[in-house]
Design an enzyme around this catalytic site. Structure first.
Site, PDB file in Angstrom:
ATOM      1  N   LYS A  43       0.807  -1.195   0.000  1.00 32.03           N
ATOM      2  CA  LYS A  43       0.000   0.000   0.000  1.00 32.03           C
ATOM      3  C   LYS A  43       0.853   1.263   0.000  1.00 32.03           C
ATOM      4  O   LYS A  43       0.369   2.352  -0.293  1.00 32.03           O
ATOM      5  CB  LYS A  43      -0.890   0.009   1.260  1.00 32.03           C
ATOM      6  CG  LYS A  43      -1.769  -1.201   1.434  1.00 32.03           C
ATOM      7  CD  LYS A  43      -2.416  -1.093   2.834  1.00 32.03           C
ATOM      8  CE  LYS A  43      -2.830  -2.456   3.323  1.00 32.03           C
ATOM      9  NZ  LYS A  43      -3.348  -2.379   4.704  1.00 32.03           N
ATOM     10  N   ASP A 100       7.473   3.073  -2.049  1.00 34.86           N
ATOM     11  CA  ASP A 100       7.674   4.164  -1.086  1.00 34.86           C
ATOM     12  C   ASP A 100       9.138   4.301  -0.677  1.00 34.86           C
ATOM     13  O   ASP A 100       9.692   5.389  -0.659  1.00 34.86           O
ATOM     14  CB  ASP A 100       6.747   4.007   0.143  1.00 34.86           C
ATOM     15  CG  ASP A 100       6.828   2.627   0.809  1.00 34.86           C
ATOM     16  OD1 ASP A 100       7.639   1.790   0.380  1.00 34.86           O
ATOM     17  OD2 ASP A 100       6.070   2.399   1.765  1.00 34.86           O
ATOM     18  N   ASP A 103      14.834  -0.133   1.384  1.00 38.31           N
ATOM     19  CA  ASP A 103      15.487  -0.307   2.679  1.00 38.31           C
ATOM     20  C   ASP A 103      16.579  -1.379   2.507  1.00 38.31           C
ATOM     21  O   ASP A 103      17.662  -1.074   2.017  1.00 38.31           O
ATOM     22  CB  ASP A 103      14.392  -0.698   3.688  1.00 38.31           C
ATOM     23  CG  ASP A 103      14.869  -0.763   5.111  1.00 38.31           C
ATOM     24  OD1 ASP A 103      15.842  -0.081   5.453  1.00 38.31           O
ATOM     25  OD2 ASP A 103      14.257  -1.496   5.915  1.00 38.31           O
ATOM     26  N   LYS A 131      17.214   4.264   1.834  1.00 39.75           N
ATOM     27  CA  LYS A 131      18.052   4.090   3.031  1.00 39.75           C
ATOM     28  C   LYS A 131      19.237   3.224   2.652  1.00 39.75           C
ATOM     29  O   LYS A 131      19.246   2.014   2.928  1.00 39.75           O
ATOM     30  CB  LYS A 131      17.247   3.322   4.096  1.00 39.75           C
ATOM     31  CG  LYS A 131      16.435   4.143   5.046  1.00 39.75           C
ATOM     32  CD  LYS A 131      15.996   3.235   6.205  1.00 39.75           C
ATOM     33  CE  LYS A 131      14.597   3.515   6.623  1.00 39.75           C
ATOM     34  NZ  LYS A 131      14.089   2.542   7.612  1.00 39.75           N
ATOM     35  N   VAL A 153      10.783   5.712   9.444  1.00 37.88           N
ATOM     36  CA  VAL A 153       9.950   6.876   9.136  1.00 37.88           C
ATOM     37  C   VAL A 153       8.513   6.467   8.807  1.00 37.88           C
ATOM     38  O   VAL A 153       8.268   5.349   8.342  1.00 37.88           O
ATOM     39  CB  VAL A 153      10.544   7.697   7.958  1.00 37.88           C
ATOM     40  CG1 VAL A 153      11.836   8.366   8.362  1.00 37.88           C
ATOM     41  CG2 VAL A 153      10.747   6.829   6.726  1.00 37.88           C
ATOM     42  N   ASP A 159       4.077   3.317   6.756  1.00 40.48           N
ATOM     43  CA  ASP A 159       3.320   2.936   7.943  1.00 40.48           C
ATOM     44  C   ASP A 159       4.191   2.363   9.045  1.00 40.48           C
ATOM     45  O   ASP A 159       5.312   1.918   8.819  1.00 40.48           O
ATOM     46  CB  ASP A 159       2.298   1.861   7.574  1.00 40.48           C
ATOM     47  CG  ASP A 159       2.968   0.512   7.304  1.00 40.48           C
ATOM     48  OD1 ASP A 159       3.827   0.443   6.401  1.00 40.48           O
ATOM     49  OD2 ASP A 159       2.655  -0.464   8.014  1.00 40.48           O
TER      50      ASP A 159
HETATM   51  P1  IMP Z   1      13.070  -3.764   1.954  1.00 39.45           P
HETATM   52  O1  IMP Z   1      12.619  -5.036   1.315  1.00 39.45           O
HETATM   53  O2  IMP Z   1      13.887  -4.024   3.200  1.00 39.45           O
HETATM   54  O3  IMP Z   1      13.758  -2.822   1.013  1.00 39.45           O
HETATM   55  O4  IMP Z   1      11.811  -3.078   2.574  1.00 39.45           O
HETATM   56  C1  IMP Z   1      10.905  -2.435   1.862  1.00 39.45           C
HETATM   57  C2  IMP Z   1       9.623  -2.289   2.641  1.00 39.45           C
HETATM   58  O5  IMP Z   1       9.805  -2.196   4.072  1.00 39.45           O
HETATM   59  C3  IMP Z   1       9.026  -0.984   2.226  1.00 39.45           C
HETATM   60  O6  IMP Z   1       8.193  -1.154   1.133  1.00 39.45           O
HETATM   61  C4  IMP Z   1       8.286  -0.548   3.459  1.00 39.45           C
HETATM   62  O7  IMP Z   1       6.976  -1.089   3.427  1.00 39.45           O
HETATM   63  C5  IMP Z   1       9.027  -1.158   4.613  1.00 39.45           C
HETATM   64  N1  IMP Z   1       9.913  -0.151   5.254  1.00 39.45           N
HETATM   65  C6  IMP Z   1      11.253  -0.112   5.258  1.00 39.45           C
HETATM   66  N2  IMP Z   1      11.720   0.942   5.958  1.00 39.45           N
HETATM   67  C7  IMP Z   1      10.626   1.598   6.391  1.00 39.45           C
HETATM   68  C8  IMP Z   1      10.434   2.802   7.186  1.00 39.45           C
HETATM   69  O8  IMP Z   1      11.374   3.497   7.622  1.00 39.45           O
HETATM   70  N3  IMP Z   1       9.151   3.146   7.404  1.00 39.45           N
HETATM   71  C9  IMP Z   1       8.091   2.446   6.951  1.00 39.45           C
HETATM   72  N4  IMP Z   1       8.209   1.321   6.225  1.00 39.45           N
HETATM   73  C10 IMP Z   1       9.475   0.906   5.951  1.00 39.45           C
HETATM   74 MG    MG Z   2       5.137  -1.259   4.568  1.00 36.63          MG
END
Ligand code: IMP
Ligand code: MG
Length: 178
Positions: A43, A100, A103, A131, A153, A159
């Site tokens: 979302k 969004d 990470d 990040k 954040v 969220d």
């Molecule tokens: P990744 O797979 O670790 O890159 O994570 C991506 C997902 O983790 C994003 O789509 C977000 O839904 C969630 N996420 C990662 N960091 C944050 C944050 O600081 N705030 C909110 N959601 C986050």
């Molecule tokens: Mg999320």
């Protein structure tokens, strides 16, 4: 009642809109001669995608994919679970995936691999926030709005336990709220 006052925003609504205008101009230029399909990851990408699309000066189509990180991440299973897939056949299309935040990079990496199997003409990634310090897989976004430090954040789609997405600004979640 759950409060939604986070004090000073990391990025105000105005700063977010200015950044999105810049991204919109770049993307409109880069895809001027193309037939672009934008895929939003639900979302979190909802607000960013809506504002970004209003800043594009090219004709685009849009679709959505609803994914969530899966519990099997640590067990070597697929790192993301698809709750709802796109409805568009992307073969031969120029695709831009909108998320969004990047990470660890695991989510986008998995979604990219899945979409590439469907043979799009091109596939690029646009995120509002990046990040880079948290990366676990080697991946970079083709378009990234703001680079942020390793803080959690919320707001503007992001969220914590599915709350705070509706904040018009982005704020660091106070540690005591986690
Ligand atoms: P990744 O797979 O670790 O890159 O994570 C991506 C997902 O983790 C994003 O789509 C977000 O839904 C969630 N996420 C990662 N960091 C944050 C944050 O600081 N705030 C909110 N959601 C986050
Ligand atoms: Mg999320």
């Amino acid at each position: 009642m759950v409060g939604i006052d986070f004090g000073k925003p990391l990025f105000t609504s105005e700063e977010i809109q200015r950044k999105i205008q810049e991204l919109g101009t770049r993307i409109s230029t880069d895809y001027a001669e193309k037939d672009l399909l934008i895929i939003g990851v639900l979302k979190g990408a909802l607000f960013f995608m809506a504002d970004l699309l209003r800043n594009l000066r090219i004709s685009v189509q849009m679709d959505f994919i609803h994914s969530t990180s899966s519990a099997s991440r640590s067990e070597g299973g697929s790192p993301v679970k698809i709750l709802s897939d796109i409805k568009t056949d992307i073969a031969g299309k120029d695709v831009l995936l909108i998320e969004d935040i990047m990470d660890s990079g695991v989510t986008i990496d998995a979604l990219k691999k899945m979409l590439l199997e469907r043979k799009p003409a091109s596939l690029k990634v646009c995120v509002l926030l990046d990040k880079p310090d948290r990366r676990k897989v080697q991946i970079e976004a083709d378009y990234a709005g703001f680079r942020i430090p390793n803080k959690y954040v919320v707001g503007y789609g992001l969220d914590y336990e599915d709350r705070y997405r509706n904040l018009p600004y982005i704020a660091v979640l106070p540690v005591e709220d986690r």
